[in-house]
Design a protein around this motif. Structure first.
Motif, short mmCIF file in Angstrom:
data_model
loop_
_atom_site.label_atom_id
_atom_site.label_comp_id
_atom_site.label_asym_id
_atom_site.label_seq_id
_atom_site.Cartn_x
_atom_site.Cartn_y
_atom_site.Cartn_z
N ALA B 169 -13.37 -7.35 -3.28
CA ALA B 169 -12.33 -7.49 -2.26
C ALA B 169 -11.47 -8.71 -2.55
O ALA B 169 -10.26 -8.68 -2.38
CB ALA B 169 -12.97 -7.62 -0.87
N ILE B 170 -12.11 -9.80 -2.99
CA ILE B 170 -11.36 -11.01 -3.32
C ILE B 170 -10.42 -10.76 -4.50
O ILE B 170 -9.25 -11.13 -4.47
CB ILE B 170 -12.30 -12.18 -3.65
CG1 ILE B 170 -13.05 -12.60 -2.37
CG2 ILE B 170 -11.53 -13.37 -4.20
CD1 ILE B 170 -14.08 -13.68 -2.63
N GLY B 171 -10.96 -10.09 -5.51
CA GLY B 171 -10.13 -9.82 -6.69
C GLY B 171 -8.91 -8.99 -6.34
O GLY B 171 -7.77 -9.35 -6.68
N VAL B 172 -9.15 -7.89 -5.62
CA VAL B 172 -8.02 -7.02 -5.26
C VAL B 172 -7.12 -7.70 -4.23
O VAL B 172 -5.90 -7.66 -4.32
CB VAL B 172 -8.54 -5.68 -4.69
CG1 VAL B 172 -7.39 -4.81 -4.23
CG2 VAL B 172 -9.36 -4.95 -5.75
N GLY B 173 -7.74 -8.33 -3.24
CA GLY B 173 -7.00 -8.95 -2.14
C GLY B 173 -6.07 -10.06 -2.61
O GLY B 173 -4.93 -10.14 -2.15
N THR B 174 -6.56 -10.95 -3.47
CA THR B 174 -5.68 -12.04 -3.88
C THR B 174 -4.53 -11.52 -4.74
O THR B 174 -3.40 -11.99 -4.61
CB THR B 174 -6.43 -13.13 -4.68
OG1 THR B 174 -7.20 -12.52 -5.68
CG2 THR B 174 -7.32 -13.95 -3.78
N TRP B 175 -4.81 -10.55 -5.57
CA TRP B 175 -3.72 -10.00 -6.37
C TRP B 175 -2.66 -9.39 -5.46
O TRP B 175 -1.47 -9.64 -5.59
CB TRP B 175 -4.26 -8.95 -7.35
CG TRP B 175 -3.18 -8.31 -8.16
CD1 TRP B 175 -2.55 -8.83 -9.25
CD2 TRP B 175 -2.57 -7.04 -7.90
NE1 TRP B 175 -1.59 -7.95 -9.71
CE2 TRP B 175 -1.59 -6.85 -8.90
CE3 TRP B 175 -2.75 -6.05 -6.94
CZ2 TRP B 175 -0.78 -5.70 -8.97
CZ3 TRP B 175 -1.96 -4.91 -7.01
CH2 TRP B 175 -0.99 -4.75 -8.01
N LEU B 176 -3.14 -8.58 -4.49
CA LEU B 176 -2.22 -7.96 -3.55
C LEU B 176 -1.42 -8.99 -2.76
O LEU B 176 -0.24 -8.82 -2.52
CB LEU B 176 -2.99 -7.09 -2.55
CG LEU B 176 -3.19 -5.63 -2.94
CD1 LEU B 176 -3.95 -4.92 -1.85
CD2 LEU B 176 -1.86 -4.96 -3.19
N ALA B 177 -2.10 -10.06 -2.35
CA ALA B 177 -1.43 -11.09 -1.57
C ALA B 177 -0.25 -11.66 -2.35
O ALA B 177 0.85 -11.80 -1.84
CB ALA B 177 -2.41 -12.20 -1.19
N ALA B 178 -0.51 -11.97 -3.63
CA ALA B 178 0.54 -12.55 -4.46
C ALA B 178 1.67 -11.56 -4.68
O ALA B 178 2.85 -11.91 -4.60
CB ALA B 178 -0.03 -13.00 -5.79
#
Lengths: 410, 273
Positions: B169-178
């Motif tokens: 979730a962190i991996g996907v979430g941070t990419w999406l956030a950026a």
């Protein structure tokens, strides 16, 4: 980095790209379209047909700030002052150059960042302090001081959305002021709140300065700058024009900004030049509360008007008309006016105007048979500085004259 | 006065997270997470009840439609328990990713005014989902009691898979956030993407439901191993460690890429938010 310096900057620049905004598109769809049309855009660029342009908000800025120095930063709007603070606060990265900063940095660029309306004052204090870099223990120990400075004791456990705007601002400033950073960057946040609060903020900033902390203070208020800062940087079009002791810099700024204050050259017939000046310092753009000042009106060609007068209308920062004075009412003989040269000088008494910004509108009014035949106007602005003078913090009254109180045998 | 010196200079290239700095700001991370949690549960009568009602309702609907009408097999387990164990893992993942994705946009005010390591913003949003997960676990245990599904020692493995799920979730979430900061319309892509993702994850159906020759496609799903692992641990089945291994590998890649992209894009945030 020299141990006596708090900040060392070299070759700092910040570039923004206007127009096309550097491959930044607001939507994915735009980006696809952008990618498809890019060969066409490149062609347009080569043929010189482009709306994109590079803009250096800061260019080749270098300076050293010793620990404990309170430094002002002045400049016209758009000179790059806020950008410089943003770069120093690490909110945005510089395009070129390098800055070394020693110690903890806190910036007051806007009051209340991090406040959440649903949380109580107490919870927001912890949140905001945490964002500004304080750990929980520090906040614990300073909680009482923060609450007291903000004067919100009874509202501490109410959600912040119920606060009045004054309370909100007091709390936000209070938290930031108690962060105790080694370097404090302030960007004109003092423009909020009522007069009493502003003065407490200034008091607090002064305290921080005396404590040996380094402060960088951006402002348009020359009076405040001269009161708080020992040294000042003058930014012009993104470059560091000068960096010296405050008095010299204010003088330089004043002589540069001939369109704003100090001296105004008017392209008109009757009025040629306006100068705001003080006896002690000569032409300037601010005066201390207890210092007398003068407005000098230089005439060009008054034409053939036999009947004219010069008016001086002084308005304060919020547009209230403070006083009107007409030369005719004061000059003994109208004849004297013409003969004694082409300059008319009006003395503004000391100990009268409340500290703040003022605009003077000078009007040359020629009359014929009772109506205005010709009118020429020019404006000049100046600041009145409290400069350590112990003044009342009450805000009633447009003027703040120093009246004489003396006791009498009845 | 602290004598630590920071150097500010233009950022080039791709770099990884500054863990030391992140550690220094750990209290902020905690504060932001608890803030979100508090805000979620304050002033709503439903509050905690929402964390209960939402998965339960989904379970009821799925049981009726997929278990009842479509008669999808559930590996020999009562369908409601089967689907709920998948749902609790999935809900955590999708809520965390959705919240992370839009987190930077809502934090715009803070980002343009104060400095702190920006990666804290998407990370903090995971806190709320963790609380919801904990509530859902309790419901699942109750359901298991009701339907007579025995508890097994395998349950202790759940935290491992939960951590794995969180890392994805962190991996996907941070990419999406950026990405969402630069391309605003990604905000709308996220829910759509998550919907599809749910259907390619064995939440409502067991992995065995998919024909053998297509199963490899599903194995490319980075959360497959974690979801299956959580389900298996709760319901007393054998954990398929090969699936976990694949998921772990993909998760690590996603984490590294996601975080590096975030750090690379970070320097422009304040300029474009």
């Amino acid at each position: 980095m020299k141990p006596s310096n708090a900040i060392e900057a070299k070759g700092v620049g910040k570039q923004y790209i206007l127009g096309g905004a550097e491959q930044r598109y607001d939507s994915f769809g735009d980006m696809l379209r952008g990618a498809l049309s890019s060969p066409f855009r490149k062609f347009k660029k080569l043929s010189g047909n482009t709306s994109e342009s590079l803009f250096w908000a800061l260019e080749d800025i270098g300076f050293d700030i010793p620990i404990g120095q309170v430094t002002g930063v002045i400049g016209r709007n758009g000179a790059g002052k806020s950008t410089l603070l943003k770069v120093l606060s690490r909110i945005t990265t510089p395009t070129t150059g390098e800055i070394k900063v020693r110690g903890r940095v806190a910036s007051l660029l806007e009051v209340g960042s991090g406040f959440h309306p649903e949380l109580t004052g107490r919870e927001n204090i912890y949140m905001n302090a945490s964002i500004l870099g304080m750990n929980r223990q520090e906040v614990h120990s300073k909680l009482d001081a923060i609450v007291e400075f903000a004067e919100i004791n009874q509202f501490l456990d109410t959600p912040v959305k119920r606060y009045s705007s004054g309370m909100y601002v007091r709390l936000a400033f209070s938290v930031a002021a108690h962060v105790d950073p080694d370097v404090l960057l302030v960007d004109e946040v003092l423009a909020v709140g009522d007069v009493k609060f502003q003065q407490r903020c200034i008091g607090k900033l002064n305290e921080v300065g005396q404590d040996g902390r380094t402060v960088i203070f951006v402002s348009h208020n020359m009076g405040l700058i001269s009161e708080l800062c020992s040294h000042t940087m003058y930014l012009k079009n993104g470059r560091l024009n000068a960096y010296d002791d405050t008095a010299s810099i204010l003088g330089k700024y004043m002589s540069d900004s001939s369109a704003a204050s100090g001296e105004i050259v008017v392209e008109a017939q009757a009025l040629e030049k306006l100068v705001f000046t003080t006896a002690r310092r000569g032409p300037t753009n601010y005066v201390d509360y207890d210092e007398p000042s003068f407005i000098e009106v230089y005439f060009g060609d008054e034409g053939n008007y036999s009947d004219y007068h010069v008016e001086l209308l002084i308005s304060d920062a919020i547009g209230r008309e403070v006083l009107l004075s007409i030369d005719k009412d004061s000059i003994q003989s109208l004849e004297n006016r013409r003969q004694t040269g082409n300059c008319l000088r009006c003395a503004i008494p000391n100990g009268l105007l409340r500290p703040g910004k003022y605009v003077v509108k000078v009007s040359f009014r020629a009359l014929r048979h009772g109506y205005t035949a010709f009118l020429d106007q020019a404006e000049i602005s100046f600041d009145v500085s409290a400069n350590g003078f112990r003044l009342s913090t009450r805000s009633e009254g447009i003027v703040l004259p120093r009246l004489i109180w003396e006791s009498h045998e009845s | 006065m602290s004598t630590e010196t920071i150097t500010i200079r233009p950022r080039q290239g791709w770099r990884s997270v500054d863990f030391a700095e992140l550690w220094r700001y750990r209290e902020l991370l905690l504060a932001l997470s608890t803030r979100d949690i508090k805000v979620r549960y304050k002033q709503t009568v439903l509050g905690v009840a929402w964390a209960v009602i939402q998965p339960l309702t989904a379970m009821v609907v799925f049981t009726l439609i997929f278990g009842g009408l479509a008669k999808i097999p559930s590996d020999g387990l009562p369908y409601p328990v089967f689907v709920f164990s998948g749902l609790l893992a999935w809900n955590f993942f999708s809520a965390a990713v959705a919240a992370s994705g839009t987190s930077l946009l809502s934090a715009g005010g803070m980002i343009s005014k104060v400095y702190f390591p920006r990666i804290i913003v998407p990370l903090a949003t995971i806190g709320v989902s963790m609380v919801d997960f904990a509530v859902a676990v309790i419901i699942l245990l109750v359901l298991m009691l009701i339907y007579g599904v025995p508890f097994t020692p395998g349950i202790v493995l759940v935290p491992i898979f939960f951590v794995g799920l969180m890392l994805t979730a962190i991996g996907v979430g941070t990419w999406l956030a950026a990405v969402t900061v630069a391309y605003r319309d990604f905000r709308f892509v996220i829910p759509f993407m998550l919907q599809i993702w749910m259907y390619v994850t064995p939440v409502i159906y067991p992995l065995s439901f998919i024909p053998e020759r297509f199963q490899w496609l599903l194995k490319l799903n980075p959360i497959l191993g974690w979801v299956e692992g959580i389900r298996a641990s709760f319901l007393g089945r054998a954990v398929q460690w090969d699936l976990v291994g694949i998921s772990l590998a993909i998760t690590v890649v996603l984490l590294v890429v996601g975080i590096r992209y975030f750090e690379h894009a970070e320097r422009r945030f304040a300029d474009i938010i």
